[in-house]
Design a protein around this motif. Structure first.
Motif, PDB file in Angstrom:
ATOM      1  N   GLY A   5      16.696  21.840 -10.069  1.00 10.16           N
ATOM      2  CA  GLY A   5      17.780  22.454  -9.310  1.00 10.16           C
ATOM      3  C   GLY A   5      17.647  23.963  -9.271  1.00 10.16           C
ATOM      4  N   ARG A   6      18.406  24.549  -8.408  1.00 12.04           N
ATOM      5  CA  ARG A   6      18.433  26.001  -8.286  1.00 12.04           C
ATOM      6  C   ARG A   6      19.561  26.530  -9.159  1.00 12.04           C
ATOM      7  NH1 ARG A   6      19.159  28.302  -2.413  1.00 12.04           N
ATOM      8  NH2 ARG A   6      17.302  27.070  -2.222  1.00 12.04           N
ATOM      9  N   ARG A   7      19.287  27.558  -9.946  1.00 12.78           N
ATOM     10  CA  ARG A   7      20.306  28.174 -10.785  1.00 12.78           C
ATOM     11  C   ARG A   7      20.808  29.428 -10.085  1.00 12.78           C
ATOM     12  NH1 ARG A   7      21.916  32.034 -13.896  1.00 12.78           N
ATOM     13  NH2 ARG A   7      22.692  31.782 -15.996  1.00 12.78           N
ATOM     14  N   LEU A   8      22.099  29.482  -9.842  1.00 10.31           N
ATOM     15  CA  LEU A   8      22.678  30.633  -9.179  1.00 10.31           C
ATOM     16  C   LEU A   8      23.211  31.612 -10.214  1.00 10.31           C
ATOM     17  CD1 LEU A   8      24.561  28.794  -6.313  1.00 10.31           C
ATOM     18  CD2 LEU A   8      22.275  29.799  -6.273  1.00 10.31           C
ATOM     19  N   THR A  10      25.794  34.648 -11.583  1.00  9.20           N
ATOM     20  CA  THR A  10      27.181  35.095 -11.432  1.00  9.20           C
ATOM     21  C   THR A  10      27.189  36.609 -11.253  1.00  9.20           C
ATOM     22  OG1 THR A  10      27.541  35.510 -13.790  1.00  9.20           O
ATOM     23  CG2 THR A  10      27.961  33.258 -12.985  1.00  9.20           C
ATOM     24  N   VAL A  11      28.312  37.140 -10.811  1.00  9.52           N
ATOM     25  CA  VAL A  11      28.454  38.591 -10.654  1.00  9.52           C
ATOM     26  C   VAL A  11      28.290  39.262 -12.020  1.00  9.52           C
ATOM     27  CG1 VAL A  11      30.049  40.454 -10.014  1.00  9.52           C
ATOM     28  CG2 VAL A  11      29.885  38.398  -8.594  1.00  9.52           C
ATOM     29  N   ASP A  12      28.876  38.672 -13.068  1.00  9.44           N
ATOM     30  CA  ASP A  12      28.765  39.244 -14.405  1.00  9.44           C
ATOM     31  C   ASP A  12      27.308  39.288 -14.868  1.00  9.44           C
ATOM     32  OD1 ASP A  12      30.003  40.304 -16.840  1.00  9.44           O
ATOM     33  OD2 ASP A  12      29.313  38.429 -17.770  1.00  9.44           O
ATOM     34  N   GLU A  13      26.555  38.227 -14.636  1.00  3.60           N
ATOM     35  CA  GLU A  13      25.133  38.207 -15.010  1.00  3.60           C
ATOM     36  C   GLU A  13      24.349  39.254 -14.218  1.00  3.60           C
ATOM     37  OE1 GLU A  13      24.478  33.545 -16.230  1.00  3.60           O
ATOM     38  OE2 GLU A  13      24.610  34.073 -14.105  1.00  3.60           O
ATOM     39  N   TYR A  14      24.660  39.391 -12.951  1.00  2.00           N
ATOM     40  CA  TYR A  14      24.001  40.388 -12.106  1.00  2.00           C
ATOM     41  C   TYR A  14      24.225  41.798 -12.670  1.00  2.00           C
ATOM     42  CZ  TYR A  14      22.995  43.030  -7.788  1.00  2.00           C
ATOM     43  OH  TYR A  14      22.501  43.907  -6.862  1.00  2.00           O
ATOM     44  N   HIS A  15      25.475  42.096 -13.036  1.00  2.00           N
ATOM     45  CA  HIS A  15      25.780  43.415 -13.603  1.00  2.00           C
ATOM     46  C   HIS A  15      25.114  43.609 -14.964  1.00  2.00           C
ATOM     47  CE1 HIS A  15      28.420  45.044 -10.563  1.00  2.00           C
ATOM     48  NE2 HIS A  15      28.999  43.868 -10.466  1.00  2.00           N
ATOM     49  N   ARG A  16      25.025  42.555 -15.748  1.00  2.00           N
ATOM     50  CA  ARG A  16      24.337  42.669 -17.048  1.00  2.00           C
ATOM     51  C   ARG A  16      22.848  42.937 -16.856  1.00  2.00           C
ATOM     52  NH1 ARG A  16      27.227  37.721 -19.688  1.00  2.00           N
ATOM     53  NH2 ARG A  16      25.179  36.840 -19.280  1.00  2.00           N
ATOM     54  N   MET A  17      22.248  42.368 -15.810  1.00  2.00           N
ATOM     55  CA  MET A  17      20.835  42.652 -15.521  1.00  2.00           C
ATOM     56  C   MET A  17      20.654  44.117 -15.142  1.00  2.00           C
ATOM     57  SD  MET A  17      19.173  39.385 -13.609  1.00  2.00           S
ATOM     58  CE  MET A  17      20.577  38.671 -12.779  1.00  2.00           C
ATOM     59  N   ILE A  18      21.613  44.691 -14.431  1.00  3.40           N
ATOM     60  CA  ILE A  18      21.544  46.112 -14.091  1.00  3.40           C
ATOM     61  C   ILE A  18      21.700  46.954 -15.349  1.00  3.40           C
ATOM     62  CG2 ILE A  18      22.718  47.992 -12.855  1.00  3.40           C
ATOM     63  CD1 ILE A  18      23.394  45.874 -10.672  1.00  3.40           C
ATOM     64  N   GLU A  19      22.678  46.600 -16.205  1.00  4.81           N
ATOM     65  CA  GLU A  19      22.886  47.341 -17.453  1.00  4.81           C
ATOM     66  C   GLU A  19      21.673  47.265 -18.364  1.00  4.81           C
ATOM     67  OE1 GLU A  19      26.462  45.663 -19.052  1.00  4.81           O
ATOM     68  OE2 GLU A  19      27.731  46.613 -17.537  1.00  4.81           O
ATOM     69  N   ALA A  20      20.987  46.124 -18.376  1.00  4.05           N
ATOM     70  CA  ALA A  20      19.795  45.944 -19.210  1.00  4.05           C
ATOM     71  C   ALA A  20      18.546  46.516 -18.546  1.00  4.05           C
ATOM     72  CB  ALA A  20      19.589  44.461 -19.511  1.00  4.05           C
ATOM     73  N   GLU A  21      18.710  47.088 -17.348  1.00  4.41           N
ATOM     74  CA  GLU A  21      17.630  47.678 -16.562  1.00  4.41           C
ATOM     75  C   GLU A  21      16.560  46.668 -16.161  1.00  4.41           C
ATOM     76  OE1 GLU A  21      16.345  51.233 -18.570  1.00  4.41           O
ATOM     77  OE2 GLU A  21      18.269  52.221 -18.227  1.00  4.41           O
ATOM     78  N   ILE A  22      16.970  45.391 -16.068  1.00 12.04           N
ATOM     79  CA  ILE A  22      16.093  44.368 -15.485  1.00 12.04           C
ATOM     80  C   ILE A  22      16.046  44.609 -13.980  1.00 12.04           C
ATOM     81  CG2 ILE A  22      15.852  41.892 -15.038  1.00 12.04           C
ATOM     82  CD1 ILE A  22      17.275  41.513 -17.818  1.00 12.04           C
ATOM     83  N   LEU A  23      17.201  44.923 -13.429  1.00 14.92           N
ATOM     84  CA  LEU A  23      17.309  45.384 -12.039  1.00 14.92           C
ATOM     85  C   LEU A  23      17.721  46.840 -12.093  1.00 14.92           C
ATOM     86  CD1 LEU A  23      19.381  42.444 -10.512  1.00 14.92           C
ATOM     87  CD2 LEU A  23      16.928  42.824 -10.284  1.00 14.92           C
ATOM     88  N   THR A  24      17.208  47.643 -11.184  1.00 17.97           N
ATOM     89  CA  THR A  24      17.585  49.049 -11.152  1.00 17.97           C
ATOM     90  C   THR A  24      18.303  49.359  -9.847  1.00 17.97           C
ATOM     91  OG1 THR A  24      15.568  49.855 -10.086  1.00 17.97           O
ATOM     92  CG2 THR A  24      15.509  49.639 -12.487  1.00 17.97           C
ATOM     93  N   GLY A  34      25.275  33.881  -5.026  1.00 21.97           N
ATOM     94  CA  GLY A  34      24.617  33.499  -6.266  1.00 21.97           C
ATOM     95  C   GLY A  34      23.118  33.745  -6.309  1.00 21.97           C
ATOM     96  N   GLN A  35      22.539  34.195  -5.220  1.00 25.54           N
ATOM     97  CA  GLN A  35      21.101  34.456  -5.167  1.00 25.54           C
ATOM     98  C   GLN A  35      20.844  35.949  -5.115  1.00 25.54           C
ATOM     99  OE1 GLN A  35      18.777  31.773  -2.501  1.00 25.54           O
ATOM    100  NE2 GLN A  35      20.832  31.232  -1.770  1.00 25.54           N
ATOM    101  N   ILE A  36      19.840  36.393  -5.844  1.00 22.75           N
ATOM    102  CA  ILE A  36      19.441  37.798  -5.788  1.00 22.75           C
ATOM    103  C   ILE A  36      18.351  37.900  -4.731  1.00 22.75           C
ATOM    104  CG2 ILE A  36      18.436  39.736  -7.061  1.00 22.75           C
ATOM    105  CD1 ILE A  36      19.674  38.472  -9.605  1.00 22.75           C
ATOM    106  N   LEU A  37      18.688  38.604  -3.656  1.00 29.85           N
ATOM    107  CA  LEU A  37      17.777  38.687  -2.512  1.00 29.85           C
ATOM    108  C   LEU A  37      17.309  40.117  -2.305  1.00 29.85           C
ATOM    109  CD1 LEU A  37      19.844  36.484  -0.051  1.00 29.85           C
ATOM    110  CD2 LEU A  37      17.910  35.779  -1.453  1.00 29.85           C
TER     111      LEU A  37
END
Length: 78
Positions: A5-8, A10-24, A34-37
């Motif tokens: 299955g596809r894992r979507l 959440t907004v909270d996870e997206y923001h945590r990825m930014i805080e962890a500098e996984i996404l800049t 739910g998808q990061i595009l």
């Protein structure tokens, strides 16, 4: 072949990825349904149309609403 299955996200996870500098903030990505595009850079015709629409709506809604034009949502604001 195993289908998974596809894992979507959440907004909270997206923001945590930014805080962890996984996404800049330099990356052209958005969380949509739910998808990061990866998004293409804004071209001049789009930018000009968005500016004109913003100016028009801002003049109509002055004193009634606070408008932001294509800015990131910062969870610290809420």
């Amino acid at each position: 072949m195993t289908v998974t299955g596809r894992r979507l996200w959440t907004v909270d996870e997206y923001h945590r990825m930014i805080e962890a500098e996984i996404l800049t903030t330099d990356e052209q990505v958005e969380l949509l349904e739910g998808q990061i595009l990866e998004m293409s850079p804004q071209q001049p015709p789009h930018a000009a149309t968005m500016q004109r629409a913003f100016n028009y709506l801002n003049s109509l809604l002055t004193g009634q609403a606070f408008l932001r034009m294509q800015k990131i949502i910062n969870k610290k604001l809420f």
